[in-house]
Design an enzyme around this catalytic site. Structure first.
Site, PDB file in Angstrom:
ATOM      1  N   ASP B  26       1.267  -1.194  -0.222  1.00 53.16           N
ATOM      2  CA  ASP B  26       0.268  -0.113  -0.275  1.00 53.16           C
ATOM      3  C   ASP B  26       0.794   1.177   0.044  1.00 53.16           C
ATOM      4  OD1 ASP B  26      -2.198   1.476   0.355  1.00 53.16           O
ATOM      5  OD2 ASP B  26      -1.991   1.754   2.558  1.00 53.16           O
ATOM      6  N   ASP B  28       0.235   5.676   0.507  1.00 53.63           N
ATOM      7  CA  ASP B  28      -0.325   6.231   1.250  1.00 53.63           C
ATOM      8  C   ASP B  28      -0.060   5.577   3.358  1.00 53.63           C
ATOM      9  OD1 ASP B  28      -0.778   8.982   2.074  1.00 53.63           O
ATOM     10  OD2 ASP B  28      -2.726   9.044   0.858  1.00 53.63           O
TER      11      ASP B  28
END
Lengths: 304, 304
Positions: B26, B28
Site C-alpha cells: 500500500d 499512502d
C-alpha cells in the site's frame, strides 16, 4: 398469510373508530400523492373530526417548516391547527432548543425550512444554501476557512445542494465527539410518479455523513424513532392505547406506531404493495406488522 | 496482548525476506504521507529489489490512472514498471472490459482518471465532471433528460463534484437490477495532516448511492475485496504463500492480504495506532490481524 385485519367493512371500521381518541396521519401516500389529494380523504377526515376524533399530521418531510406544512394541509381543503402538525424541521429545532447556548451555533446541511424553525426557537445556525468551497479533497485545507469553535450540533436534513463540501464540513465538526449529530429522517427515497427518475431521500445524505464521520446520529427526528412522538404527546394530549397511526410505509409509519403503543392502519395507496404487507407476516417481522390495513383511506372512510 | 511478530530485528526481518518472493505495498501511510516520501523507504525498496524481490504497488486511490500513479511513484524516486501498479480506476475498467458491449455505456460518478482507464479498454462512458442539473427533488423529472437506455453499469468512485444530481442519476440507472453496480473502494476518509478538516472518502459517496438505491455494489474494486488481487496475480506471477502484503490499514490492507493467503506486515506510520493493533487481537478479530508489525518501513528496512 396476512394477519392484519382488513378495515373495509362497517363492523370493523366502526368498532375501531369508537375505540379511538386520536388518529395520527402520515401525509404523502396516505392523504395525497403527486400534488393531488386522494379521493374521499377530505370526507373521511371531516367525518372523524365531526365525531370528536383528534386528527394529527406527522410527516418525515424536512423541506417545509411547520407553518408551511400547515398551509399545505389547508391548501388541500383539510382542517388543521398548527399544534396538530409535526414535521422533522420542527422536531429537530425543538430537540436542540435547550441544548445549544446563546453563543453557540448549529451547522446545517439542509434547506431553509430548518433555518426557519431554528430561528423561531432562537438557535444560531449557518450552512444553508449552495456551498462549493471544497473542489479538491487534497487541497481542502488551503481553500476553506478555519472551523468555527462554537459549533454545538450538526443537522443533516434534505438538501438539494448536498455535495462534497457539505459532507466535509459536517464530518469535520462531528470529529468532536461532543458535537450533537441530528438527523431529520432516514427515508431512502422520495415517492416519484410520472418520472423514470428515482429521487434519493434524506437517509442517503445522512448515511454518507455517518459513514465518513464514523458515527451514527445521536437522534433521528423522523419516524420510526420516538422523539417526534414525545413532542406530539407533549402538545396533543391523548391516550396512546386509544390512538391509531395511519400510514403507507411499514418501516416508518407502522413501526413508529407499534413502538409507541398505538394501533396501526396501513393504507395501500402509497409505497407498500400487498406482497410487501404479506412478507412482514411471513417473515415474522413484528415491528412492521400493522394491526389493520385498507386499500385506501377512501375505502376505510366509506364505512364511517 | 499483541500477538503479531515485531519485525524490527535482523533475525526476524531476514528470515521473512528470505522466505518471500513478492512484496505488495500500500502507498499512502506506508511509503509516503502528506506529499513526502518517508525516510528510509527508497533505501528499503532498493535493497529488496536488489535481492530479486518483486515489488508491487496496490492502492485504493481512485483519483489517478495507472500511468499517473506510476509517475507519482517514480516522482518519489522509486522504481516501478506499469504492470507493477494497481489502482482502483484501473481495476474497475478491467472489470468492465468484457461486460459492456460496443453499443452500451457506463454512467460514472468519478474523476477523469476513471475515464482514462475506461477509454483505454474501449468502454463508452459519461457523467464525469460537474453536474447540477437537479436542484429540486420534486421537479427533477421536468429538469433532466430522459434516462439513456443503453447503460450497462454505474461506477461510483471518488468525485470532487459529488452532489444530489449525481446520486439521483446513479440510483435511477441502478433501479434496473441488470445494471452492474461497481464501487472503487470503501475507504471512509482520506488521511489528512496539517488541517483540522476531515476529508470524506469514496466509501461515503458509495454508501449514499447504495442506501438510496436499496442495493449494495456488485463489486468493490479496492482492498480488502479480492478482485484487485485477481488482476495482480494475472499480471505478476508469484506464489501467494511466499508474498507479503504491507500496509497501514487493518480493514483494507491487512484484511486483503489475509483473505488472499499472503503474510501481512502492518506499519504504524499511517492510520493505525498500537492500541488499535492490540484491539484486533483482544477482540479476536482474525481477519484484521497482521502476521508482523513494525513502527515504519524504515525500522523494518534497516535490518535488510
Amino acid at each position: 398469510m396476512t394477519e392484519a385485519i382488513k378495515a373495509e367493512d362497517s363492523v370493523t371500521v366502526r368498532k375501531l373508530v369508537s375505540e379511538t381518541e386520536a388518529f395520527l396521519f402520515d401525509c404523502d401516500g396516505v392523504l395525497w400523492g403527486s400534488g393531488k389529494i386522494y379521493p374521499g380523504v377530505s370526507d373521511t377526515l371531516n367525518k372523524l373530526q365531526s365525531q370528536g376524533k383528534k386528527i394529527i399530521y406527522v410527516t418525515n418531510n424536512s423541506t417545509k417548516s411547520r407553518l408551511q406544512y400547515l398551509e399545505k394541509i389547508r391548501g388541500y381543503g383539510l382542517q388543521a391547527k398548527i399544534n396538530e402538525v409535526y414535521c422533522t424541521a420542527y422536531t429537530c429545532a425543538k430537540y436542540l432548543q435547550h441544548k445549544v447556548g446563546q453563543d453557540e451555533e448549529v451547522y446545517v446541511v439542509g434547506n431553509p425550512s430548518i433555518g426557519t424553525e431554528l430561528d423561531k426557537v432562537g438557535v444560531n445556525h449557518f450552512g444553508i444554501g449552495p456551498d462549493d468551497t471544497i473542489k479538491n479533497a487534497n487541497e481542502a485545507h488551503k481553500l476553506v476557512d478555519p472551523l468555527k469553535k462554537n459549533v454545538k450540533a450538526v443537522i443533516v436534513g434534505f438538501d438539494d445542494y448536498f455535495n462534497y463540501s457539505k459532507i466535509t464540513k459536517a464530518i469535520s465538526y462531528l470529529a468532536n465527539p461532543e458535537t450533537i449529530f441530528v438527523a431529520t429522517n432516514m427515508d431512502s427515497n422520495f415517492p416519484v410518479t410520472n418520472s423514470e427518475y428515482m429521487m434519493p431521500g434524506t437517509g442517503a445524505l445522512i448515511t454518507a455523513v455517518a459513514f465518513a464521520a464514523g458515527r451514527q446520529p445521536d437522534v433521528i427526528c423522523g419516524k420510526p424513532d420516538s422523539v417526534m412522538m414525545d413532542y406530539v404527546k407533549e402538545e396533543c394530549e391523548f391516550d396512546q392505547s386509544h390512538a391509531v397511526m395511519v400510514g403507507d410505509r411499514l418501516d416508518t409509519d407502522i413501526q413508529f406506531g407499534n413502538k409507541n403503543g398505538l394501533k396501526t392502519l396501513l393504507v395501500l395507496s402509497g409505497v407498500t404493495s400487498t406482497k410487501t404487507l404479506e412478507d412482514v407476516f411471513r417473515n415474522n417481522d413484528k415491528e412492521k406488522q400493522p394491526t389493520y390495513y385498507a386499500k385506501s383511506l377512501s375505502e376505510f372512510g366509506q364505512y364511517l
